[in-house]
Scaffold this active site. Structure first.
Site, PDB file in Angstrom:
ATOM      1  N   PHE A 284      52.863 -25.602  19.024  1.00  0.00           N
ATOM      2  CA  PHE A 284      51.640 -25.289  18.286  1.00  0.00           C
ATOM      3  C   PHE A 284      50.494 -24.902  19.209  1.00  0.00           C
ATOM      4  CE2 PHE A 284      54.065 -27.854  15.237  1.00  0.00           C
ATOM      5  CZ  PHE A 284      53.967 -27.041  14.106  1.00  0.00           C
TER       6      PHE A 284
ATOM      7  N   CYS B 277      47.057 -24.613  17.143  1.00  0.00           N
ATOM      8  CA  CYS B 277      47.214 -24.242  15.735  1.00  0.00           C
ATOM      9  C   CYS B 277      46.368 -25.119  14.823  1.00  0.00           C
ATOM     10  CB  CYS B 277      48.683 -24.387  15.348  1.00  0.00           C
ATOM     11  SG  CYS B 277      48.995 -23.965  13.627  1.00  0.00           S
TER      12      CYS B 277
ATOM     13  N   THR C  97      55.696 -18.188  10.708  1.00  0.00           N
ATOM     14  CA  THR C  97      56.002 -19.313  11.584  1.00  0.00           C
ATOM     15  C   THR C  97      56.715 -20.426  10.825  1.00  0.00           C
ATOM     16  OG1 THR C  97      53.735 -19.942  11.090  1.00  0.00           O
ATOM     17  CG2 THR C  97      54.140 -18.955  13.235  1.00  0.00           C
TER      18      THR C  97
HETATM   19 MN1  MNH Z   1      49.515 -21.594  13.631  1.00  0.00          MN
HETATM   20  C1  MNH Z   1      47.380 -20.821  16.199  1.00  0.00           C
HETATM   21  C2  MNH Z   1      52.083 -21.914  15.911  1.00  0.00           C
HETATM   22  C3  MNH Z   1      51.599 -22.593  11.118  1.00  0.00           C
HETATM   23  C4  MNH Z   1      47.067 -20.914  11.354  1.00  0.00           C
HETATM   24  N1  MNH Z   1      49.706 -21.384  15.671  1.00  0.00           N
HETATM   25  C5  MNH Z   1      48.674 -21.090  16.552  1.00  0.00           C
HETATM   26  C6  MNH Z   1      49.200 -21.104  17.897  1.00  0.00           C
HETATM   27  C7  MNH Z   1      50.532 -21.397  17.806  1.00  0.00           C
HETATM   28  C8  MNH Z   1      50.839 -21.592  16.413  1.00  0.00           C
HETATM   29  C9  MNH Z   1      51.519 -21.500  18.957  1.00  0.00           C
HETATM   30  C10 MNH Z   1      48.425 -20.800  19.178  1.00  0.00           C
HETATM   31  C11 MNH Z   1      48.515 -19.321  19.470  1.00  0.00           C
HETATM   32  C12 MNH Z   1      47.915 -18.905  20.785  1.00  0.00           C
HETATM   33  O1  MNH Z   1      47.620 -19.729  21.652  1.00  0.00           O
HETATM   34  O2  MNH Z   1      47.745 -17.696  20.972  1.00  0.00           O
HETATM   35  N2  MNH Z   1      51.500 -22.097  13.543  1.00  0.00           N
HETATM   36  C13 MNH Z   1      52.357 -22.208  14.583  1.00  0.00           C
HETATM   37  C14 MNH Z   1      53.634 -22.692  14.092  1.00  0.00           C
HETATM   38  C15 MNH Z   1      53.492 -22.896  12.738  1.00  0.00           C
HETATM   39  C16 MNH Z   1      52.136 -22.529  12.384  1.00  0.00           C
HETATM   40  C17 MNH Z   1      54.856 -22.901  14.963  1.00  0.00           C
HETATM   41  C18 MNH Z   1      54.476 -23.385  11.704  1.00  0.00           C
HETATM   42  C19 MNH Z   1      55.568 -24.007  11.963  1.00  0.00           C
HETATM   43  N3  MNH Z   1      49.384 -21.701  11.604  1.00  0.00           N
HETATM   44  C20 MNH Z   1      50.315 -22.206  10.742  1.00  0.00           C
HETATM   45  C21 MNH Z   1      49.782 -22.259   9.410  1.00  0.00           C
HETATM   46  C22 MNH Z   1      48.490 -21.760   9.477  1.00  0.00           C
HETATM   47  C23 MNH Z   1      48.246 -21.425  10.859  1.00  0.00           C
HETATM   48  C24 MNH Z   1      50.535 -22.763   8.189  1.00  0.00           C
HETATM   49  C25 MNH Z   1      47.474 -21.586   8.397  1.00  0.00           C
HETATM   50  C26 MNH Z   1      47.489 -22.121   7.221  1.00  0.00           C
HETATM   51  N4  MNH Z   1      47.595 -20.948  13.766  1.00  0.00           N
HETATM   52  C27 MNH Z   1      46.752 -20.744  12.683  1.00  0.00           C
HETATM   53  C28 MNH Z   1      45.456 -20.313  13.168  1.00  0.00           C
HETATM   54  C29 MNH Z   1      45.535 -20.304  14.575  1.00  0.00           C
HETATM   55  C30 MNH Z   1      46.891 -20.706  14.916  1.00  0.00           C
HETATM   56  C31 MNH Z   1      44.265 -19.970  12.295  1.00  0.00           C
HETATM   57  C32 MNH Z   1      44.424 -19.939  15.564  1.00  0.00           C
HETATM   58  C33 MNH Z   1      43.621 -21.177  15.892  1.00  0.00           C
HETATM   59  C34 MNH Z   1      42.454 -20.885  16.837  1.00  0.00           C
HETATM   60  O3  MNH Z   1      42.656 -20.225  17.851  1.00  0.00           O
HETATM   61  O4  MNH Z   1      41.366 -21.367  16.533  1.00  0.00           O
END
Ligand code: MNH
Length: 459
Positions: A396, A403, A269
């Site tokens: 996010f 996220c 991402t």
């Molecule tokens: Mn991230 C959930 C986008 C960076 C860890 N992330 C989500 C979701 C989105 C998302 C959209 C929700 C997904 C869903 O509803 O099914 N995340 C991003 C984007 C970036 C990003 C666009 C960077 C730019 N994410 C990161 C990073 C980490 C991370 C860096 C870890 C270090 N994300 C997560 C985790 C979840 C999540 C863990 C799940 C959270 C939960 O459901 O409790």
């Protein structure tokens, strides 16, 4: 009112009909949106999938009293690797609550500020590599941003050095994960009977999972046998942390799932965001010039510091605008708590899979105006971002399942773009390049190459 739907075949519905191209779903969804508008229905082997693309409808789906995250389709396949980790935990799964309460504080603003030095360590490795390539080398920014994000999340989360910048190809874990995620997407459109026959693909799938599991188990085993090395990193919190509500800690299996999850969720991402941002800046010279002027005014020739970050307001707007036009994660999956009606006219039965098509939402002309498809960071400045209608910018995700890594990814991206433009000028490799997309679980630019030219007198 029936929900509009493209013509479908018997039994398979829209599976394997080319309606959804598995290696470019973002483009498939754009075509469908242009044809069917704010809501349409697909059908895979008899299972309906309702996609909404307008702010008005998305706003209803973001109401957590009516809808919740639905781990299904490709996301459910990802459970074969990430199990009950935060990203793929089912709605209401007990281990999600425990892990969420233990880990949320670890991703709080103070904790992220404390990761500045580790982030800068990896950031410097990328800059050094690009400097040594020199101006004539066509750089594939997406690959190196993937190295950056992957090394950063593993160093910050578990104090583990992957050292991707010292390897010719991408690290084996990253390759295994890429092929795993692609296969998850394909499997979600294949009936299980057929899937069972695909021996070679299944063997590769199992091998990819094993490689990811083994690395994470190794890291945990190492930490447990070297407790003196225990830093106050995420891994330590997972091993030691107790849920304030239930008093319980995380099981070993759950810790492994969280590590795999952070490595998966944490690198593709962020790499996508940084790559799209370079693309948009190169395509919009006025924004490029304005951004570099801001960076020169804030950082000058000084090494970047934490105190610079809040002053980079235009950069913040650039990142918001870039992720608006190209969200790395393009679809949020949800389902209604009960039978319900949205938009005052479309009936959605309990258990129906629904999707928020983020790129549609974030280009809704009723919110963003007729120039919605244009890259204009100015629309994110001067309180305009805060004044947007509710749920119009959702890169996010939503609510409790949003996220957890957002502040982490944001700080890393601010640091990367600021140091990059402080040190270099960027140029397209092919000035006539038009943005194309490629897909695993996330979307990234395809065949995008650029050159970096050291700036005169820069550090
Ligand atoms: Mn991230 C959930 C986008 C960076 C860890 N992330 C989500 C979701 C989105 C998302 C959209 C929700 C997904 C869903 O509803 O099914 N995340 C991003 C984007 C970036 C990003 C666009 C960077 C730019 N994410 C990161 C990073 C980490 C991370 C860096 C870890 C270090 N994300 C997560 C985790 C979840 C999540 C863990 C799940 C959270 C939960 O459901 O409790």
């Amino acid at each position: 009112e029936p929900i509009p739907s493209p013509p479908a075949y018997p039994i398979v519905g829209h599976a394997h009909t080319g309606v959804i191209d598995p290696v470019n779903t973002a483009q498939s969804y754009r075509i469908l949106r242009e044809k069917y508008g704010p809501i349409y229905q697909l059908n895979f082997y008899g299972k309906p999938f309702v996609v909404v693309t307008s702010q008005k409808l998305v706003n209803e789906l973001c109401d957590e009293t009516r809808f919740h995250k639905f781990v299904s389709g490709a996301l459910e396949e990802v459970r074969h690797g990430a199990g009950d980790g935060l990203f793929t935990a089912y709605h209401g799964e007990e281990s999600w609550g425990i892990a969420h309460r233990i880990l949320m504080p670890a991703f709080g603003p103070q904790q992220i500020l404390g990761m500045f030095n580790d982030m800068l360590d990896i950031n410097s490795q990328l800059l050094l590599k690009w400097e040594r390539f020199g101006p004539d080398h066509a750089i594939d920014p997406t690959d190196d941003f993937t190295r950056l994000a992957f090394d950063t999340v593993s160093l910050c989360a578990m104090s583990y050095r992957v050292n991707s910048f010292y390897q010719e190809g991408l690290p084996p874990f990253v390759k295994a994960m890429g092929s795993f995620l692609l296969e998850c997407g394909r499997r979600s459109q294949t009936p299980s009977l057929v899937q069972g026959l695909m021996r070679t693909a299944n063997a590769q799938y199992d091998a990819d999972i094993k490689l990811m599991v083994d690395l994470c188990d190794q890291i945990v085993a190492h930490r447990k046998s070297h407790p003196e090395e225990a830093k106050n990193d995420l891994l330590n919190r997972m091993l030691e942390g107790k849920d304030p509500k239930t008093g319980r800690g995380l099981s070993d299996a759950n810790i492994r799932n969280q590590l795999i999850t952070f490595l998966i969720a944490g690198h593709e991402t962020t790499s996508g965001l940084l790559s799209f941002t370079c693309y948009h800046l190169l395509s919009t010279p006025s924004a490029y010039v304005k951004l570099q002027a801001e960076i020169d005014a804030v950082l000058g020739k000084e090494p970047i510091q934490l105190s610079h970050l809040p002053k980079l307001e235009y950069l913040q707007a650039v990142l918001r605008e870039s992720i608006r036009l190209n969200a790395p994660l393009g679809m949020l999956l949800l389902t209604p708590e009960e039978d319900t009606v949205i938009g005052g006219q479309w009936e959605i039965k309990k258990g129906t899979r629904c999707g928020v098509e983020i790129n549609g939402l974030q280009r809704d002309q009723t919110v963003w105006g007729e120039d919605a498809a244009e890259f204009k960071p100015e629309r994110m400045l001067d309180g305009k971002f805060e004044a947007l209608p509710p749920n119009s910018w959702k890169p996010f995700g939503n609510g409790a399942r949003a996220c957890i890594g957002r502040p982490f990814a944001w700080q890393e991206s601010l640091m990367m773009m600021a140091t990059l433009l402080q040190k270099f000028d960027l140029r397209f490799d092919d000035p006539s390049y038009h943005l194309q997309l490629k897909q695993t679980l996330t979307t990234k630019p395809k065949d995008f190459k650029m050159h970096v030219i050291p700036r005169k007198g820069a550090r």
